[in-house]
Design an enzyme around this catalytic site. Sequence first.
Site, PDB file in Angstrom:
ATOM      1  N   GLY A   1      19.404  27.548  67.378  1.00  0.00           N
ATOM      2  CA  GLY A   1      20.450  26.733  67.063  1.00  0.00           C
ATOM      3  C   GLY A   1      20.917  26.919  65.402  1.00  0.00           C
ATOM      4  CB  SER A   2      22.337  24.229  63.483  1.00  0.00           C
ATOM      5  OG  SER A   2      23.565  24.134  64.363  1.00  0.00           O
TER       6      SER A   2
END
Length: 592
Positions: free
Chosen positions: A303-304
């Site tokens: 993810g981020s």
Amino acid sequence: MSKRTLHRDLQLPDRRRGPSARKRLTLVVVLLGLATLGLVVQAVRLQVVDKGFYQAQGNARFLRQVKIPVSRGTIFDRNGEPLAVSTPVESLWANPKDVLDHDDRIPALAHALGVDPAELKQRLIERADREFVYLKRQMSPDAAKAVLDLDIPGVNEQREYKRYYPMGAVTAHVLGFTNIDDEGQEGLELAFNNWLSGKPGAKRVIRDNKGHTVENVDLVRAPQPGRDLHLSIDNRLQYLAYSQLSDALTKFEASSASMVVMDVRTGEVLAMVNLPSYNPNAIGNSTAAQRRNRAVTDVFEPGSTAKPFTIMAALDSGKWTPTTKIDTSPGWYVLYGHTIKDDANFGMLDTTGVITKSSNIGASKIALTLNTEQMYDVFRSFGFGNSTESGFPGEVSGYLPIGADWRPIRQATIGYGYGFNVTALQLAQAYSAIADGGVLHHPTFVKGGGKPGKRVISPKIDHEIIQMLKTVVTKDGTAPSAQVANYSVAGKTGTARIAAAGGYSKGKYFSVFAGMIPASDPRLVGVIMVRDAKKKSYFGGKVSAPVFSKVMAGAVRLLDIPPDDVKTWYTGVGAPDASKPLAGSNGEGVAP
């Protein structure tokens, strides 16, 4: 006068009388001579002709070569605290034939061993052609003595060693465990089995007809005890990480969690914790899922937490600077039929703001301006898609698709952390490279086992990324709850959907935080991954970032790392309250 009287009186010989005394004596002498000759011949045969055969037969019954057991080497933490030790135990064995010859004693033996008499007798009958059968292994000396005191023929003892783990479940996944033969089966017990095991010795002994050793004859081979192993693990940090991760798992009702703490300058792993855990002192009560070291065997889409690497590739390309502007309005856009969106409309951001707000739109648009091979090379250089070479058994390499195969939608999603996967240890290695000025170190679990690192990005770009990551833990970022009083922190949150067959599981997420402290001169990196938080929140900034704060607050004190920012914004003792609303984005750019 009769004829017989006349013969006796005249002492005339009587032809009806037996052999004379002389003849009888001669016969006895001859017989004794023959017997003596027979004995001499037999003695010669036994002592000379067949000496080897009979000596071998005697030795086979009374002279035995037995193993001299050795203790396994002790495993210590980096400060000399024992994490795995070997304790002496007794194992009972029997010669089945000898025991069966006294089968009236079998019920008493079975009672002392705590087994069924009929089953014990049947077991002995099935193995009657053997001379050695274990009755019960790894008993306490007192329990074994109680059985031996019964003085049952054919029952004997043998010294062995059993592994004991003082910290139990806290260090279970790092250390692993040994089997009943004291051989490493998981973790570092398996990885360093040859180093720890040593080599048993051997000696010849004389045993009596009951199997008891009555004399040591000679030493065949000297025993070589196992060698000790000093790990990079700090048991204080290990316990601290275990305790805080356990609290988070309970608070958010998550299914599992992992945490890795690394020394950024050496690559030494200071702590590695997985939950749920198990007690290595009682393996029989655990499941395979509990014994799995998720930090090295389980992969997830980062993810981020992958966005800093996209931004590094952008800075390295020369097309972007920390202040280059990018429009993320209106908070979503469609790319080849796929909708990419943010948690809010952040409008016009600069490159730093893409990290601060964790904008999927910003990261994907930046990624699409880059050459796929150049972006792939940056990700690969930080260890994604490669083994960390830690040497930990069962470690997986994650997955990073070849850059030449990236299509625009793949490049865009990789830009904000989807389309490839990593382990918690890989992510810790990558962030340690950022923390060490752009130098990548391979993780090690051995104290002093770190090797010189390899530069993977320029110091200038690396410094710029750390400055961007510092904004994430401010009140305008996604993880103010990662702050540590009087220390500057840099890091990144990630909240990624959990992949399932045909797509992603509905409402299930990985909550991730990767950070470093102190940000001005990083010494430690911590990565926390919590799987499927079901209660209160699932965002990495609220689930995992507070764990980082609490663990690192204790770590900097234990390791005597001086503070670098006495003016750090802070909400009170311990980590900031993660239940309070945070300014700015609170979703870390969760993909649709």
